[in-house]
Design a protein around this motif. Structure first.
Motif, PDB file in Angstrom:
ATOM      1  N   UNK A   4     -29.314  53.426  16.732  1.00  0.00           N
ATOM      2  CA  UNK A   4     -30.409  54.641  17.752  1.00  0.00           C
ATOM      3  C   UNK A   4     -31.752  53.673  17.616  1.00  0.00           C
ATOM      4  N   UNK A   5     -32.718  53.728  18.906  1.00  0.00           N
ATOM      5  CA  UNK A   5     -33.619  53.733  19.172  1.00  0.00           C
ATOM      6  C   UNK A   5     -34.489  54.657  18.040  1.00  0.00           C
ATOM      7  N   UNK A   6     -35.492  54.165  17.413  1.00  0.00           N
ATOM      8  CA  UNK A   6     -36.179  54.945  16.447  1.00  0.00           C
ATOM      9  C   UNK A   6     -36.950  54.664  16.883  1.00  0.00           C
ATOM     10  N   UNK A   7     -38.041  53.657  17.094  1.00  0.00           N
ATOM     11  CA  UNK A   7     -39.701  53.461  17.604  1.00  0.00           C
ATOM     12  C   UNK A   7     -38.911  52.184  18.836  1.00  0.00           C
ATOM     13  N   UNK A   8     -39.170  52.534  19.691  1.00  0.00           N
ATOM     14  CA  UNK A   8     -39.771  52.124  21.557  1.00  0.00           C
ATOM     15  C   UNK A   8     -40.928  51.125  20.902  1.00  0.00           C
ATOM     16  N   UNK A   9     -41.448  50.486  21.593  1.00  0.00           N
ATOM     17  CA  UNK A   9     -42.500  49.062  21.825  1.00  0.00           C
ATOM     18  C   UNK A   9     -44.498  50.277  22.418  1.00  0.00           C
ATOM     19  N   UNK A  10     -43.745  51.083  22.870  1.00  0.00           N
ATOM     20  CA  UNK A  10     -45.284  51.829  22.665  1.00  0.00           C
ATOM     21  C   UNK A  10     -45.126  52.260  21.538  1.00  0.00           C
ATOM     22  N   UNK A  11     -44.424  53.092  21.066  1.00  0.00           N
ATOM     23  CA  UNK A  11     -44.296  53.482  19.987  1.00  0.00           C
ATOM     24  C   UNK A  11     -45.376  52.286  18.822  1.00  0.00           C
ATOM     25  N   UNK A  12     -44.241  51.350  18.713  1.00  0.00           N
ATOM     26  CA  UNK A  12     -44.615  50.608  17.751  1.00  0.00           C
ATOM     27  C   UNK A  12     -46.190  49.965  17.684  1.00  0.00           C
ATOM     28  N   UNK A  13     -46.621  50.070  18.561  1.00  0.00           N
ATOM     29  CA  UNK A  13     -48.097  49.430  19.198  1.00  0.00           C
ATOM     30  C   UNK A  13     -48.996  50.454  19.189  1.00  0.00           C
ATOM     31  N   UNK A  14     -49.006  51.984  19.280  1.00  0.00           N
ATOM     32  CA  UNK A  14     -49.441  52.933  18.819  1.00  0.00           C
ATOM     33  C   UNK A  14     -49.878  53.213  17.318  1.00  0.00           C
ATOM     34  N   UNK A  15     -48.971  52.738  16.685  1.00  0.00           N
ATOM     35  CA  UNK A  15     -48.622  52.971  15.288  1.00  0.00           C
ATOM     36  C   UNK A  15     -49.233  51.861  14.444  1.00  0.00           C
ATOM     37  N   UNK A  16     -48.863  50.526  15.574  1.00  0.00           N
ATOM     38  CA  UNK A  16     -49.864  49.526  14.601  1.00  0.00           C
ATOM     39  C   UNK A  16     -51.039  50.200  14.836  1.00  0.00           C
ATOM     40  N   UNK A  17     -51.744  50.242  15.848  1.00  0.00           N
ATOM     41  CA  UNK A  17     -52.891  50.758  16.207  1.00  0.00           C
ATOM     42  C   UNK A  17     -53.649  51.711  15.353  1.00  0.00           C
ATOM     43  N   UNK A  18     -52.671  52.844  15.188  1.00  0.00           N
ATOM     44  CA  UNK A  18     -53.008  53.647  13.799  1.00  0.00           C
ATOM     45  C   UNK A  18     -53.152  52.526  12.483  1.00  0.00           C
ATOM     46  N   UNK A  19     -52.338  51.868  11.999  1.00  0.00           N
ATOM     47  CA  UNK A  19     -52.665  51.785  10.655  1.00  0.00           C
ATOM     48  C   UNK A  19     -53.739  50.478  10.406  1.00  0.00           C
ATOM     49  N   UNK A  20     -53.620  49.865  11.593  1.00  0.00           N
ATOM     50  CA  UNK A  20     -55.409  49.136  11.447  1.00  0.00           C
ATOM     51  C   UNK A  20     -56.665  49.504  11.685  1.00  0.00           C
ATOM     52  N   UNK A  21     -56.336  50.738  11.880  1.00  0.00           N
ATOM     53  CA  UNK A  21     -57.883  51.894  11.714  1.00  0.00           C
ATOM     54  C   UNK A  21     -58.011  52.390  10.534  1.00  0.00           C
ATOM     55  N   UNK A  22     -56.569  52.402   9.573  1.00  0.00           N
ATOM     56  CA  UNK A  22     -56.901  52.790   8.240  1.00  0.00           C
ATOM     57  C   UNK A  22     -57.025  51.746   7.686  1.00  0.00           C
ATOM     58  N   UNK A  23     -56.778  50.701   7.493  1.00  0.00           N
ATOM     59  CA  UNK A  23     -56.688  49.056   6.787  1.00  0.00           C
ATOM     60  C   UNK A  23     -58.272  49.693   7.285  1.00  0.00           C
TER      61      UNK A  23
END
Length: 179
Positions: A4-23
């Motif tokens: 089952x797909x948990x995250x697609x490419x767009x969702x991964x990109x959104x998450x990585x940007x959010x985490x980068x901002x938290x860093x």
């Protein structure tokens, strides 16, 4: 076997940007912070985060290293198959630095425990944080929790979380695989 797909490419990109901002919120200019991708799969996440921080958020010269934990794991002798070590590449001092360990999936916590032991060879960090794309809660063997978490997943033991990246011949996608 089903997946089952948990995250697609767009969702991964959104998450990585959010985490980068938290860093960025916690480390500002990264002058005293180093990123360490845990071999083998954490390096893909770490490289992506470094690229985002430098290109999209104009933070220059992020220090990134790769840490092999193969022989620091407490279970490395419990396998019948031969071990394949990866390369450790840390060309900076971690003494008195803020270290952010980066991995793709946090499962039992044993990899992070091994990383904590392995990094001592490079000095004594001022602070250590954990960044993970996927946190498999309810699976921990050790009391280890991420500081930066992309997505929390409740997976039972027979299920596996599989992260694929464009960089290693696939696509950006996270699957929940039922064996």
């Amino acid at each position: 076997m089903s997946q089952k797909v948990l995250l697609n490419a767009k969702e991964i990109n959104i998450i990585l940007n959010r985490l980068a901002c938290q860093l960025i919120e916690n480390h500002k200019d990264f002058k005293d912070t180093v990123l360490i991708g845990i071999q083998p799969r954490g390096i893909y996440v770490a490289e992506r985060i470094k690229k985002l921080l430098e290109a999209d958020y104009q933070i220059p010269e992020i220090k990134l290293g790769y840490l092999d934990i193969t022989f620091f794991r407490d279970d490395f002798r419990r396998s019948d198959k031969p071990l394949e070590a990866n390369k450790t590449k840390i060309n900076f001092v971690v003494e008195d630095k803020n270290v952010v360990f980066i991995d793709d999936v946090l499962y039992t916590g044993r990899s992070i425990n091994a990383a904590l032991t392995a990094v001592q060879s490079f000095g004594r960090p001022k602070n250590v944080e954990l960044f993970t794309l996927i946190d498999r809660r309810f699976s921990r063997h050790l009391p280890i929790q991420p500081n930066y978490r992309g997505r929390q997943v409740d997976a039972i033991n027979e299920e596996k979380v599989l992260v694929k990246w464009v960089e290693n011949g696939g696509e950006d996608v996270v699957y929940l695989v039922n064996k």
